[in-house]
Design an enzyme around this catalytic site. Sequence first.
Site, mmCIF file in Angstrom:
data_model
loop_
_atom_site.group_PDB
_atom_site.id
_atom_site.type_symbol
_atom_site.label_atom_id
_atom_site.label_comp_id
_atom_site.label_asym_id
_atom_site.label_seq_id
_atom_site.Cartn_x
_atom_site.Cartn_y
_atom_site.Cartn_z
ATOM 1 N N GLU A 93 4.096 0.555 0.674
ATOM 2 C CA GLU A 93 4.352 0.058 -0.678
ATOM 3 C C GLU A 93 3.939 1.051 -1.757
ATOM 4 O O GLU A 93 4.530 1.079 -2.840
ATOM 5 C CB GLU A 93 3.645 -1.280 -0.915
ATOM 6 C CG GLU A 93 4.216 -2.438 -0.113
ATOM 7 C CD GLU A 93 3.586 -2.576 1.265
ATOM 8 O OE1 GLU A 93 2.777 -1.691 1.645
ATOM 9 O OE2 GLU A 93 3.891 -3.561 1.962
ATOM 10 N N PHE B 45 -3.018 -17.075 4.123
ATOM 11 C CA PHE B 45 -2.639 -15.819 4.761
ATOM 12 C C PHE B 45 -1.910 -14.914 3.759
ATOM 13 O O PHE B 45 -0.993 -15.356 3.072
ATOM 14 C CB PHE B 45 -1.739 -16.098 5.966
ATOM 15 C CG PHE B 45 -1.257 -14.829 6.632
ATOM 16 C CD1 PHE B 45 -2.149 -13.969 7.256
ATOM 17 C CD2 PHE B 45 0.091 -14.482 6.612
ATOM 18 C CE1 PHE B 45 -1.715 -12.799 7.844
ATOM 19 C CE2 PHE B 45 0.531 -13.313 7.194
ATOM 20 C CZ PHE B 45 -0.373 -12.468 7.815
ATOM 21 N N MET C 283 -8.269 22.552 -4.540
ATOM 22 C CA MET C 283 -8.989 22.486 -5.813
ATOM 23 C C MET C 283 -10.457 22.140 -5.595
ATOM 24 O O MET C 283 -11.334 22.644 -6.280
ATOM 25 C CB MET C 283 -8.316 21.464 -6.749
ATOM 26 C CG MET C 283 -8.817 21.518 -8.175
ATOM 27 S SD MET C 283 -8.590 23.137 -8.949
ATOM 28 C CE MET C 283 -7.003 22.926 -9.759
#
Lengths: 576, 174
Positions: free
Chosen positions: A49, A111, A482
């Site tokens: 997602e 759930f 970095m």
Amino acid sequence: MQLTGAQALIKSLEMEGVEVAFGLPGGCILPAYDPILESALRHILVRHEQGAGHMAEGYAHVTGRPGVCIVTSGPAATNLVTPLMDAYMDSIPMVAITGQVPTHAIGTDAFQECDTLGITRSVTKHNELVMTAQDLPRVMREAFHIATTGRPGPVLVDVPKDVLTSLMDWHWPSEGDIVAGLPGYRPTTRGNGRMIKEAARLIGEARKPVLYVGGGVLKARAAEALRALAELTGIPVVTTLMARGAFPDSHPQCLGMPGMHGNYTAVTSMQNSDLLIALGARFDDRVTGKVSGFAPDAKIIHVDVDPAELGKVRRPDVPIVGDCRLVIEELVQAVTALGGLEAQPDRTAWWEQLRAWQEQQPLRYQPAEPGEGLKPQQVIESLRDLTPEDTIVTSGVGQHQMFASQYYRFEQPYTWVNSGGLGTMGFSVPAAIGAKVGRPDKMVWAVDGDGCFQMTAQELVTASSERIPVKVAILNNAYLGMVRQWQEMFYGERYSEVYLSPDLPDYVKWAEAMGCVAFRVEDPSDIAPTIEKANSIDDRPVVVEFRTDSSEKVFPMVAAGQSNDDIIVAPDVTGS
Amino acid sequence: MAERKLHILSVLVQNRAGVLARVSGLFARRAYNIESLAVAPTDDPALSRITIVVAVESTPLEQITKQLFKLVDVLKITELDPAEAVERELLLVSVRATPETRGHVTEVVSIFEGTIVDVGHDSLTASLAGRPAKLDDFAELLRPFGILELQRSGRVALPRHDRTARTAPIRKVS
């Protein structure tokens, strides 16, 4: 007409002109996926997602239209938190739809239940839980209205499963209904006329002015207006990390990027200026360095659509709340009314100074000796020279991001997509996919680091299966580069938990397993031919792994918390 | 560091679920403690007024009020200067009141023009509405008798009517 909530949701997206949504179905959002089968809406099935969120951002960056993602409840909603925050920080218009457990189950630890509204409250411009199907069209219209007006940002709509399955009478509210229903939301777009006149007057007096251009100029589609203002006044322009491309790098008035890793002239011009004209910029700490030492002699004109930005960091002499494009256009008129370019003061001395700095302190690096690893800067320069001018470049966060911003040349707006405010590693691959979906006519290159690539690379499976031919350049220096740079410079070369290995994973095999064409480049002579080979492939994603020099650091650099006067232009060379 | 002074913000919001959380969240993320809070619908039931008392320096307060104003559900924010506002709180206090001390306790309550709202064998509960400072004094004078429980409401405030100049005493923050 009676529709289910799910049908109303998808119809609302269609009514808003949404052509594509990025998402992944699951329990609570399942009803919404059924009408997608009949819809013209293109749905892109992601592998995580977070990828859906960053794709929506990449899409919005390059098209200016809101990016849309659809995910289910619980873990899917929490996986969306990072892209929502990223979009919030960088003012990206985005509408996220999350499933929620049925209304009767809310608050029972059901759930895949989570308090999506509570969790995302501080990472969105606005969010809303829809409790009846009848409200869906209104809430959806409000979401798009809020996401795209004023200072753009992400809006989340949380929809319980039973709201999706229940029936409603379809009604599409008018724009007027939406505005009337949001009495607390009235963004100011027109700048104050008196302040604009005052700004024009200050510009006409300034001997050492700088146009400090931020991402707001791009959000307001104001690149053309900016060019008109710059050329009308002859004032030099710096473009922040979020504004690269808002003004052409090749323009004689362009000084490039300021900030922590900005070039010497851009940084120093601001330090020495007597007037900063901040347009859609927010005086971020990565630009100002130590605030008390930032541009100490400059008066400030600050234009921003968000009133909370004015005076947040630096008190402006002329504050102007308004849409950047509208304000800049009025500023052009106001400057013209005062006599235009002819009436501007003589700034020859300022330009001589700027040109001298450019000559003395250009961006530079030590080219690789034969047998050494590739220099990352050299890879970016080759990419710049071998790709069309309108190529979209996305990046993750870290050294590769700075090298890309410094050494690529941005000539057009909406060609540079990166995570500026939040600094989200793993942004580049999904953002590139979203950008390519939004602008399939353009070549899209993701410049990535090996650390970033490992965070979201699985979305290349999405790209392969959906036939989205993005190209990825991994600058593989086998380190969190970095972090390594900071440990070298500020932690006495004590390298802690920063080594990643060049060979694990095998990037070529990994990319091939995800359906991409993959190359590895270790010799400088192979850089150009491999980029050309990658450019010629347009039916599937390409990944090129460049083995780069681990010890290379990003310069110039203003160390965190230091004044911009203490810019380090190269190892052991300070500018001032 | 500038002195943290008490500020009263009167925030007019849409009367909807979650609005208070949005408003209070802006203080919480900056680690500013809300000293007092009162929320109730206005004469228009679609709107609520939130009165917030917070100890914060002026500069961060300006940023918070600007951020508050960006909330979609916030319609108007007014900062009330305590010197230019009428403020009221309600106090309920349960005090030990034995047969020996009951007379003294009721005397204090009546001096303050409070009301006795509940009486038990050895204790009573009084209520008093008024200026916050008056409530402080009331509680102090009752303390020696033995306070069993004390509850104060959030502060509500409105600007004073202007009796001199024609300029409004309200500073609008928007």
